[in-house]
Design a protein around this motif. Structure first.
Motif, short mmCIF file in Angstrom:
data_model
loop_
_atom_site.label_atom_id
_atom_site.label_comp_id
_atom_site.label_asym_id
_atom_site.label_seq_id
_atom_site.Cartn_x
_atom_site.Cartn_y
_atom_site.Cartn_z
N ARG A 53 37.54 3.04 102.88
CA ARG A 53 37.52 1.64 102.30
C ARG A 53 36.00 1.53 101.89
O ARG A 53 35.67 1.28 101.01
CB ARG A 53 37.96 0.68 102.97
N ARG A 57 34.17 1.52 98.30
CA ARG A 57 33.60 0.54 97.64
C ARG A 57 32.04 0.79 97.20
O ARG A 57 31.81 0.41 96.27
CB ARG A 57 33.45 -0.70 98.70
N GLN A 123 25.06 -4.59 95.93
CA GLN A 123 26.34 -4.53 96.72
C GLN A 123 26.43 -5.79 97.68
O GLN A 123 27.49 -6.22 97.70
CB GLN A 123 26.41 -3.30 97.64
N GLU A 127 29.14 -8.67 97.73
CA GLU A 127 29.92 -8.91 98.87
C GLU A 127 29.71 -10.31 99.38
O GLU A 127 30.92 -11.14 100.08
CB GLU A 127 29.39 -7.99 100.00
N ASP A 138 38.62 -6.64 99.51
CA ASP A 138 38.80 -5.40 98.63
C ASP A 138 39.16 -5.81 97.19
O ASP A 138 38.75 -5.38 96.17
CB ASP A 138 39.61 -4.39 99.43
N ILE A 141 36.61 -7.88 95.27
CA ILE A 141 35.71 -7.21 94.71
C ILE A 141 36.24 -6.25 93.68
O ILE A 141 35.45 -6.14 92.59
CB ILE A 141 34.94 -6.34 96.07
#
Length: 526
Positions: A53, A57, A123, A127, A138, A141
């Motif tokens: 994951r 990402r 990033q 987040e 998730d 995003i």
């Protein structure tokens, strides 16, 4: 345990010259006896899913960053990202974006001050925005990435231009990683990137380019505390620019760029009046063109030099640098900064290794020879890395530092496979070669991968005397600690701490680091 470490563990357990039936019995025993509990299976699956994951990402956000950073500058404008995100869900999440920005700026004040987002900071920022929104992180995003992707459409030509520029920037970093701690490959890659871009994307401008680094002014302190020394330049300019020194009391805008920490563009030098011309052979009426100076900044945004470009050699009318060119040149300056500090780190690791070997030879006389290698990326698809021999010592401790490349490839060095085995598993390897006992010890980078290694030969002794063994272990432990400290220095997340006053003043900082850790270890033992 990864695969190389598991294999190394089994080989160590079996020892040398073990008969094949014994190996087969061990394999059969492990297959029969090793049982994974249900709880272990669940934990392993959860860990694999978590890693997958995070990797997905990271790749997703890196691709988004590249799509936005069309000119390969290496940074995004925070305000622009914030403005677009504020329209997410028709502006319903504007408050969440504001809170995330405040949180980000309080956590990263330097990035907040300059208003720029690196890929990693981008990033982190997204987040933080996602954490302020409701729903699965998730999924949130993913929705933001889709929104930001569609809000920034690029033409096919722009994508091709961006791809070429990223390839040239990659070559700069590759030059650093295969440099053997020398700057020349990096300088060449930077100049090549600038010239190729001017030809392909700058209307075939004829440019001059040069890099000058800040130094403490010990030559003429009355002319300013620091000076700029020109360390590289395009070939035609070398007779006039290379190794020249710019003092603060001389004409020019370079120090204004250093102090202002921002690029300075002079579209027409003939109208400016404060430009320093190194080429005195060029008549005044021919001193026409555009001039650009960009500050070189480290991971903490401290300026350590300048990248300069001009079009004085170009006789055409269209010589002014355009915004997309300036953005790319900022990307080049950023790539150079990373490459420069990588090479400096390798040089410091080598200096530390030399100091450690000096210490070792005075205390462990049973050592015959030592070779020190650095790990480099492979130059083709058949080998993923090579070993560059950097230092060798003889039985008296006399050292040879290899300036010309001595590269070892696995396929060409079957009898030195133990070196590659140590690199693969990043663990100590003990082996006998031609009657000599070898201890191969990795120097690890901050992620635990092998950065370099020591190949220590112990004559015909099977083991060292206990006192010498202890001193060898101390040296290797302190060398690793000093290596880790060196690698942390260029990071944007850490700042170096100085323990010995000499570290502030001396270029031998890396060697002193080794003695610092020895001193700290001694204090802990008292």
């Amino acid at each position: 345990l990864n695969l190389p470490r598991f294999v190394r563990l089994m080989e160590t357990f079996l020892g040398e010259d073990t008969a094949l039936p014994a190996v087969k019995r061990l394999i059969g025993f492990i297959k029969e006896e090793y049982k994974q509990t249900e709880e272990e299976k669940v934990k392993q699956l959860e860990k694999a899913h978590h890693i997958s994951r995070l990797t997905r990402r990271k790749l997703l956000l890196e691709a988004l960053f590249e799509k936005w950073d069309i000119n390969a500058s290496g940074f995004l404008d925070m305000e622009e990202v914030e403005n677009v995100l504020s329209t997410f869900k028709e502006g319903m999440e504007k408050e969440a974006v504001r809170k995330a920005k405040n949180h980000f700026c309080s956590r990263h004040p330097q990035l907040g001050r300059v208003g720029k987002l690196s890929p990693k900071a981008f990033q982190t920022f997204l987040e933080l925005v996602a954490s302020e929104l409701t729903g699965d992180e998730d999924e949130v995003i993913g929705n933001m990435v889709e929104f930001l992707t569609t809000s920034m459409e690029r033409s096919h030509a722009a994508c091709l231009q961006s791809s070429a520029r990223r390839r040239w920037l990659h070559n700069i970093q590759q030059g650093a990683e295969t440099s053997g701690a020398h700057m020349d490959p990096v300088y060449n890659a930077v100049l090549r990137a600038l010239l190729q871009d001017a030809e392909a994307h700058g209307d075939d401008k004829k440019i001059s380019a040069y890099i000058a680094l800040l130094e403490e002014n010990q030559l003429s302190p009355e002319r300013g505390q620091t000076l700029l020394r020109y360390v590289t330049c395009t070939t035609d300019d070398a007779p006039y620019v290379l190794n020249q020194i710019l003092y603060r009391d001389m004409k020019g805008v370079s120090f204004a760029a250093v102090e202002g920490e921002k690029p300075i563009h002079v579209p027409r030098v003939q109208l400016h009046g404060n430009i320093h011309f190194w080429n005195y052979d060029r008549p005044a009426e021919e001193r026409r063109g555009s001039f650009l100076v960009l500050p070189l900044q480290d991971a903490h945004w401290r300026v350590f030099g300048i990248l300069g470009l001009d079009t004085l050699q170009d006789q055409s009318e269209k010589t002014i640098f355009l915004s997309h060119e300036i953005s790319f040149y900022q990307g080049v300056s950023h790539a150079f900064s990373k490459a420069y500090h990588h090479v400096c780190a390798l040089g410091n690791v080598l200096q530390m290794a030399l100091t450690a070997l000096d210490w070792l030879y005075h205390r462990v006389p049973s050592i015959h020879t030592v070779s020190m290698y650095l790990v480099e990326p492979g130059n083709d698809q058949t080998c993923d890395y090579a070993l560059r021999r950097m230092i060798t010592t003889d039985s008296t401790g006399q050292k040879e530092i290899h300036t010309s490349p001595v590269l070892l490839l696995r396929k060409e060095n079957l009898f030195r496979d133990y070196l590659f085995e140590c690199t693969d598993c990043s663990e100590v390897v003990l082996t006998a070669v031609c009657g000599e006992q070898h201890v191969v010890v990795p120097l690890q980078d901050l992620s635990g991968h092998t950065l370099g290694l020591f190949d220590i030969s112990i004559r015909h002794h099977q083991t060292l005397p206990p006192r010498e063994q202890k001193d060898l272990q101390r040296m290797l432990k302190m060398a690793q600690a000093a290596c880790s400290e060196i690698l942390k220095m260029p990071s944007e997340e850490t700042k170096a701490t100085h323990v010995l006053e000499a570290e502030h003043r001396s270029l031998r900082h890396a060697g002193i680091l080794f003695h610092r850790f020895m001193l700290q270890d001694l204090r802990e033992c008292i």
